[in-house]
Write a protein that holds these residues in place. Structure first.
Motif, PDB file in Angstrom:
ATOM      1  N   SER A 105       0.820  -1.214   0.000  1.00 29.71           N
ATOM      2  CA  SER A 105       0.000   0.000   0.000  1.00 29.71           C
ATOM      3  C   SER A 105       0.858   1.269   0.000  1.00 29.71           C
ATOM      4  O   SER A 105       0.376   2.338  -0.361  1.00 29.71           O
ATOM      5  CB  SER A 105      -0.945   0.004   1.210  1.00 29.71           C
ATOM      6  N   LEU A 106       2.130   1.150   0.404  1.00 25.92           N
ATOM      7  CA  LEU A 106       2.972   2.363   0.516  1.00 25.92           C
ATOM      8  C   LEU A 106       3.280   3.006  -0.835  1.00 25.92           C
ATOM      9  O   LEU A 106       2.977   4.192  -1.029  1.00 25.92           O
ATOM     10  CB  LEU A 106       4.265   2.044   1.273  1.00 25.92           C
ATOM     11  N   PRO A 107       3.878   2.239  -1.792  1.00 24.07           N
ATOM     12  CA  PRO A 107       4.122   2.890  -3.087  1.00 24.07           C
ATOM     13  C   PRO A 107       2.831   3.301  -3.771  1.00 24.07           C
ATOM     14  O   PRO A 107       2.765   4.356  -4.425  1.00 24.07           O
ATOM     15  CB  PRO A 107       4.856   1.817  -3.910  1.00 24.07           C
ATOM     16  N   ALA A 108       1.771   2.491  -3.592  1.00 26.86           N
ATOM     17  CA  ALA A 108       0.499   2.816  -4.230  1.00 26.86           C
ATOM     18  C   ALA A 108      -0.014   4.164  -3.718  1.00 26.86           C
ATOM     19  O   ALA A 108      -0.396   5.037  -4.498  1.00 26.86           O
ATOM     20  CB  ALA A 108      -0.520   1.714  -3.931  1.00 26.86           C
ATOM     21  N   ALA A 109       0.020   4.351  -2.388  1.00 25.09           N
ATOM     22  CA  ALA A 109      -0.525   5.579  -1.802  1.00 25.09           C
ATOM     23  C   ALA A 109       0.404   6.768  -2.025  1.00 25.09           C
ATOM     24  O   ALA A 109      -0.017   7.826  -2.478  1.00 25.09           O
ATOM     25  CB  ALA A 109      -0.774   5.370  -0.314  1.00 25.09           C
ATOM     26  N   ALA A 110       1.700   6.566  -1.685  1.00 23.99           N
ATOM     27  CA  ALA A 110       2.622   7.709  -1.691  1.00 23.99           C
ATOM     28  C   ALA A 110       3.013   8.141  -3.093  1.00 23.99           C
ATOM     29  O   ALA A 110       3.428   9.283  -3.298  1.00 23.99           O
ATOM     30  CB  ALA A 110       3.878   7.371  -0.875  1.00 23.99           C
ATOM     31  N   VAL A 111       2.899   7.242  -4.061  1.00 26.75           N
ATOM     32  CA  VAL A 111       3.287   7.647  -5.421  1.00 26.75           C
ATOM     33  C   VAL A 111       2.051   7.822  -6.304  1.00 26.75           C
ATOM     34  O   VAL A 111       1.744   8.935  -6.728  1.00 26.75           O
ATOM     35  CB  VAL A 111       4.308   6.655  -6.028  1.00 26.75           C
ATOM     36  N   THR A 112       1.302   6.748  -6.555  1.00 34.56           N
ATOM     37  CA  THR A 112       0.205   6.864  -7.524  1.00 34.56           C
ATOM     38  C   THR A 112      -0.911   7.768  -7.004  1.00 34.56           C
ATOM     39  O   THR A 112      -1.306   8.730  -7.666  1.00 34.56           O
ATOM     40  CB  THR A 112      -0.345   5.469  -7.871  1.00 34.56           C
ATOM     41  N   VAL A 113      -1.443   7.458  -5.818  1.00 38.82           N
ATOM     42  CA  VAL A 113      -2.575   8.242  -5.302  1.00 38.82           C
ATOM     43  C   VAL A 113      -2.143   9.695  -5.095  1.00 38.82           C
ATOM     44  O   VAL A 113      -2.845  10.629  -5.485  1.00 38.82           O
ATOM     45  CB  VAL A 113      -3.107   7.622  -3.990  1.00 38.82           C
ATOM     46  N   PHE A 114      -0.969   9.872  -4.501  1.00 41.17           N
ATOM     47  CA  PHE A 114      -0.493  11.238  -4.238  1.00 41.17           C
ATOM     48  C   PHE A 114      -0.285  12.005  -5.552  1.00 41.17           C
ATOM     49  O   PHE A 114      -0.574  13.200  -5.635  1.00 41.17           O
ATOM     50  CB  PHE A 114       0.798  11.198  -3.409  1.00 41.17           C
ATOM     51  N   SER A 115       0.204  11.295  -6.570  1.00 41.94           N
ATOM     52  CA  SER A 115       0.416  11.962  -7.867  1.00 41.94           C
ATOM     53  C   SER A 115      -0.902  12.435  -8.462  1.00 41.94           C
ATOM     54  O   SER A 115      -0.977  13.499  -9.086  1.00 41.94           O
ATOM     55  CB  SER A 115       1.114  11.022  -8.856  1.00 41.94           C
TER      56      SER A 115
END
Lengths: 180, 479
Positions: free
Chosen positions: B304-314
């Motif tokens: 969930s970390l890369p998904a949230a911090a990169v994709t969702v945040f982007s």
């Protein structure tokens, strides 16, 4: 109640997500500079997530059912053999060639161990209390014995349902036992 | 830019997916109506429907992602039309076989077909070998397609470039487009899990043909099944995300997203987490080594970390206080990301071992995976379908119809999912054709779920008609 806390946590998180997404969507209607210093904000967002998940993992992993009552000697051992679409439960080992069971009574406030296996396909061994709440479970797998330890703190009648899809009568596969 | 052939085959993929999607939603509604007591299907029919509903949904949203990736990949590298066509033909053969096997042969093992259930014949005898053949055909077809696409990427980019490793240096001379990076990462996962599917089928065939002299190990088979099943069900979401990375900024009238060091890092780590998270399907198998169980929880959390911090945040950065040209396409993407996040919360809660003991195989499970499919991945693919359909035909977008579609999708999806979540928290088992009397909330919740799923079906039918009409035009156009 465990499930209520889970549902509350989920609604809380969902609420936050909905507020954030709605706020961000409407912010695009009054557009100006975009987000200032997004890399720094991303970094903090990441750190907060790591911190929250780290706490969650360190609190919950020790409470995994594998470690429950691990160092204790169970007051009673119950052998369980699941088969399409019946549970055999016995205080003696069950012969797979001639499986049979008998009514089970267990002591309250003492550790009991269920040794659960299957004689055919995968099944679930899920224990429900009198209010219809799922309190614990393990799987019944052919060729393996899963040991589930549990301490019942309430006397009463407990129901066992199959929670792994096992075929045409999966929904009526059940048994029960009593805790005194 | 795109050849006529690729436009036509993409249209055929889209029409096929939409037809099967509508049919499978109807099966799903029938299941909830039966659970609610409004219908009285024989259990064998219910479980056959359940089996084909699950198999079809996984299959169509995987091929939808692949078709989207294949079409957009032409912007960067030449793809193989033959591989695309082969995959289509083998998919149609495999899917038709599966529908016949389940609806005529009454094969009802659920989409997870846990060993050794396919061998405990409770259906037409021919159905078991036919099922193994159909699954092999699908796996091989998709494997050919995936390997072909990866080969084409590697003809233009080196392995290091395809994984965007040069972005870890200060001034990368070659920039890897995010679309290529995510496609590459996803294709590695897809190829790995399809290879495992082929091994799984080989083990089934070995036992089937040995007539009792060879017996598989149930724990190993369960691990292999979930490695394949969990991974493909998650990779299809990442295929949808690759499309989002490529199109979200473009349709909003913004500059295309670039790969940076943290995007590269996040997606490389995603590959590791996605291939190890499947262990969470075996939490309730206490004989599985405890180390694997803990890896399952940690990998599920870390995914969930890369998904949230990169994709969702982007996505947030791209929208926050930024002038966006909103259209049905990017609104579907945006709502899909929100649905994915909410489903992700449900998934992380369930991937916690101490919660799983009271949630495993309750309605919480279909609740969370339907969230990031019904309100996530499906919307990503529908966004692509819609965007594709307006590229080559009239670009008239009826704004009122768009608003209606989105409102009904949200209302229908939310009500349908809420009935599942409440049922899961109420300990109601999943995969029950009929509910025991003690689950007093089960029937009303099933009927509520069926009603809201019907509301969800309305915008799907609207999109089905508008998109299909345009795709048929593409099919018969010579441009």
């Amino acid at each position: 109640m465990h499930q209520n806390s889970i549902l509350l946590l989920f609604f809380f998180l969902m609420g936050i997500a909905l507020i954030v997404f709605t706020y961000i969507f409407f912010s695009s209607k009054k557009a100006d500079q975009g987000m200032s210093n997004p890399l720094k904000k991303r970094f903090w967002f990441f750190l907060i997530l790591v911190f929250i998940l780290g706490i969650f993992a360190s609190v919950t992993i020790p409470n995994s059912p594998y470690f429950a009552h691990a160092g204790e000697t169970p007051a009673k051992v119950v052998h369980v053999a699941a088969a399409q679409f019946i549970f055999y439960m016995s205080e003696q080992a069950i012969d797979p060639a001639k499986p049979s069971g008998h009514p089970i009574e267990l002591p309250a406030n003492e550790v009991v161990e269920f040794r659960v296996t299957s004689l055919d396909v995968n099944h679930g061994f899920a224990i429900y209390d009198e209010t219809g709440r799922l309190i614990t479970q393990t799987q019944a797998m052919p060729g393996y014995v899963n040991r589930l330890r549990y301490k019942f703190d309430q006397p009463g009648k407990y129901h066992v349902l199959c929670l792994e899809y096992c075929g045409i009568a999966h929904q009526i596969m059940r048994t029960s036992f009593t805790v005194n | 830019m795109e050849s006529i052939k690729i436009k036509k085959i993409t249209s055929v993929w889209i029409i096929t997916v939409l037809v099967l999607f509508v049919a499978s939603i109807v099966l799903g509604i029938l299941m909830r109506l039966n659970q609610g007591g409004a219908l009285n299907q024989a259990p064998i029919n219910f479980y056959s429907n359940m089996t084909i509903h699950g198999l079809t949904m996984i299959g169509i949203w995987f091929v939808a992602g692949m078709a989207g990736i294949n079409f957009l990949m032409e912007r960067y590298v030449k793809t193989s039309y033959k591989a695309n066509l082969t995959a289509f033909i083998l998919t149609v053969i495999g899917v038709v076989m599966l529908w016949v096997i389940t609806l005529v042969g009454k094969f009802h093992v659920a989409w997870t077909f846990l060993y050794p259930m396919p061998f405990k014949i409770m259906w037409a005898k021919w159905a078991t070998p036919a099922f193994l053949v159909a699954m092999s055909i699908l796996s091989i077809g998709w494997l050919i397609w995936s390997i072909s696409m990866m080969t084409q990427i590697l003809k233009k980019y080196s392995i290091a470039q395809a994984f965007a490793w040069q972005h870890f240096t200060k001034d990368p001379s070659v920039k890897t487009p995010p679309f290529i990076l995510i496609s590459m990462i996803t294709l590695v996962g897809v190829i790995t899990c399809l290879f495992v599917a082929v091994v799984l089928m080989a083990l089934y065939f070995a036992e089937f043909l040995s007539k009792g002299s060879f017996v598989n190990d149930a724990l190993l088979m369960k691990n292999l099944t979930y490695f394949f099943g969990h991974t493909i069900a998650n990779e299809m979401l990442y295929l949808g995300l690759a499309v989002l990375y490529e199109l979200f900024a473009e349709v909003g009238g913004k500059a295309k997203w670039q790969t940076s060091w943290y995007v590269a890092l996040a997606w490389n780590f995603t590959l590791i987490f996605i291939l190890t998270a499947f262990f969470h399907h075996l939490y309730m198998d206490f004989v599985q080594p405890e180390g694997f169980q803990i890896i399952g929880q940690l990998a599920s959390y870390m995914a969930s970390l890369p998904a949230a911090a990169v994709t969702v945040f982007s996505v947030w950065v791209a929208v926050y206080r930024t002038k966006i040209k909103w259209s049905l396409t990017n609104l579907l993407f945006f709502i899909g990301v929100a649905g994915w996040v909410i489903g992700g919360f449900g998934a992380v809660i369930d991937a916690t071992i101490s919660n799983n003991v009271v949630l495993h195989n309750t309605l919480w499970v279909p609740a969370h995976f339907h969230s990031y499919n019904v309100m996530g991945n499906v919307l990503f693919s529908l966004a692509f379908f819609y965007w594709f359909s307006i590229q080559f035909t009239e670009k008239v977008v009826n704004e009122r119809l768009s608003k209606l579609v989105l409102s009904l999708l949200i209302i229908g999806g939310a009500g349908f999912l809420l009935a599942f979540y409440l049922g899961g928290a109420d300990s109601i088992p999943r995969r029950y054709s009929n509910y025991p009397a003690e689950f007093t909330s089960a029937k009303p919740l099933a009927l509520v779920g069926a009603a809201f799923a019907t509301v969800y079906l309305i915008p799907i039918l609207i999109l089905f008609v508008t998109i299909t009409k345009r795709c048929i035009k593409v099919l018969f156009s010579s441009r």
